[in-house]
Design a protein around this motif. Structure first.
Motif, PDB file in Angstrom:
ATOM      1  N   UNK A  97       0.848  -1.189   0.000  1.00  0.00           N
ATOM      2  CA  UNK A  97       0.000   0.000   0.000  1.00  0.00           C
ATOM      3  C   UNK A  97       0.885   1.241   0.000  1.00  0.00           C
ATOM      4  N   UNK A  98       0.395   2.270  -0.636  1.00  0.00           N
ATOM      5  CA  UNK A  98       1.166   3.511  -0.664  1.00  0.00           C
ATOM      6  C   UNK A  98       0.288   4.686  -0.289  1.00  0.00           C
ATOM      7  N   UNK A  99       0.930   5.716   0.226  1.00  0.00           N
ATOM      8  CA  UNK A  99       0.233   6.906   0.700  1.00  0.00           C
ATOM      9  C   UNK A  99      -0.143   7.809  -0.473  1.00  0.00           C
ATOM     10  N   UNK A 100      -0.971   7.283  -1.342  1.00  0.00           N
ATOM     11  CA  UNK A 100      -1.466   8.015  -2.494  1.00  0.00           C
ATOM     12  C   UNK A 100      -2.665   7.248  -3.032  1.00  0.00           C
ATOM     13  N   UNK A 101      -3.503   7.920  -3.759  1.00  0.00           N
ATOM     14  CA  UNK A 101      -4.645   7.232  -4.372  1.00  0.00           C
ATOM     15  C   UNK A 101      -4.281   6.666  -5.732  1.00  0.00           C
ATOM     16  N   UNK A 102      -3.045   6.972  -6.208  1.00  0.00           N
ATOM     17  CA  UNK A 102      -2.623   6.564  -7.541  1.00  0.00           C
ATOM     18  C   UNK A 102      -1.658   5.383  -7.479  1.00  0.00           C
ATOM     19  N   UNK A 103      -1.747   4.511  -8.479  1.00  0.00           N
ATOM     20  CA  UNK A 103      -0.871   3.346  -8.567  1.00  0.00           C
ATOM     21  C   UNK A 103       0.548   3.792  -8.920  1.00  0.00           C
ATOM     22  N   UNK A 104       1.525   3.046  -8.451  1.00  0.00           N
ATOM     23  CA  UNK A 104       2.910   3.227  -8.878  1.00  0.00           C
ATOM     24  C   UNK A 104       3.496   1.857  -9.176  1.00  0.00           C
ATOM     25  N   UNK A 105       4.415   1.786 -10.132  1.00  0.00           N
ATOM     26  CA  UNK A 105       5.063   0.524 -10.463  1.00  0.00           C
ATOM     27  C   UNK A 105       6.352   0.319  -9.687  1.00  0.00           C
ATOM     28  N   UNK A 106       6.899   1.383  -9.156  1.00  0.00           N
ATOM     29  CA  UNK A 106       8.164   1.332  -8.423  1.00  0.00           C
ATOM     30  C   UNK A 106       7.906   0.897  -6.990  1.00  0.00           C
ATOM     31  N   UNK A 107       8.537  -0.186  -6.590  1.00  0.00           N
ATOM     32  CA  UNK A 107       8.308  -0.714  -5.250  1.00  0.00           C
ATOM     33  C   UNK A 107       8.744   0.269  -4.171  1.00  0.00           C
ATOM     34  N   UNK A 108       9.662   1.158  -4.501  1.00  0.00           N
ATOM     35  CA  UNK A 108      10.140   2.135  -3.520  1.00  0.00           C
ATOM     36  C   UNK A 108       9.060   3.145  -3.151  1.00  0.00           C
ATOM     37  N   UNK A 109       8.020   3.215  -3.940  1.00  0.00           N
ATOM     38  CA  UNK A 109       6.943   4.193  -3.685  1.00  0.00           C
ATOM     39  C   UNK A 109       5.859   3.636  -2.768  1.00  0.00           C
ATOM     40  N   UNK A 110       6.050   2.399  -2.296  1.00  0.00           N
ATOM     41  CA  UNK A 110       5.077   1.777  -1.395  1.00  0.00           C
ATOM     42  C   UNK A 110       5.655   1.761   0.015  1.00  0.00           C
ATOM     43  N   UNK A 111       4.842   2.194   0.939  1.00  0.00           N
ATOM     44  CA  UNK A 111       5.307   2.344   2.317  1.00  0.00           C
ATOM     45  C   UNK A 111       4.982   1.137   3.197  1.00  0.00           C
ATOM     46  N   UNK A 112       3.999   0.371   2.808  1.00  0.00           N
ATOM     47  CA  UNK A 112       3.534  -0.721   3.658  1.00  0.00           C
ATOM     48  C   UNK A 112       3.523  -2.017   2.861  1.00  0.00           C
ATOM     49  N   UNK A 113       3.961  -3.088   3.530  1.00  0.00           N
ATOM     50  CA  UNK A 113       4.095  -4.380   2.857  1.00  0.00           C
ATOM     51  C   UNK A 113       3.554  -5.504   3.732  1.00  0.00           C
TER      52      UNK A 113
END
Length: 123
Positions: A97-113
């Protein structure tokens, strides 16, 4: 803080289907975009697909047409329906999950796993 727990992995044969679930707790589920990643032995963790807060999915080319991502904001759960599985789909699958409503492909942009769930596909 967001906590993620994957489930639904296991053994499958080529051509079979599996459905993974990712249960979230903590912050409001609909506040963030979600992603599925996978990591095979000796390889980098790669983007499988993601889904925006509103339910719009996006897929990596390697799974497009075979995998479907959905989310149920009322149940705080995201799903990965995997059809026509191939041996090369064998990996540990992670939701993020990431702190944004938009998808990202870069794993570094996700804060929670999540902790990951193993999927093994035999030929």
């Amino acid at each position: 803080q967001v906590m993620l727990v994957e489930s639904g992995g296991g053994l499958a044969q080529a051509g079979d289907s599996l459905r993974l679930s990712c249960a979230a707790s903590g912050r409001t589920f609909s506040d963030y975009a979600m992603g599925w990643f996978r990591q095979a032995p000796g390889k980098e963790r790669e983007f499988v697909g993601g889904i925006s807060w509103s339910g719009a999915p996006y897929y990596a080319d390697s799974v497009k047409g075979r995998f479907t991502i959905s989310r149920d904001n009322a149940k705080n759960t995201m799903y990965l329906q995997m059809n026509s599985l191939k041996p090369e789909d064998t990996a540990v699958y992670y939701c993020a999950a990431r702190n944004s409503v938009l998808i990202a492909q870069d794993k570094e942009r996700y804060q929670y796993w999540g902790q990951g769930t193993q999927v093994t596909v035999s030929s």
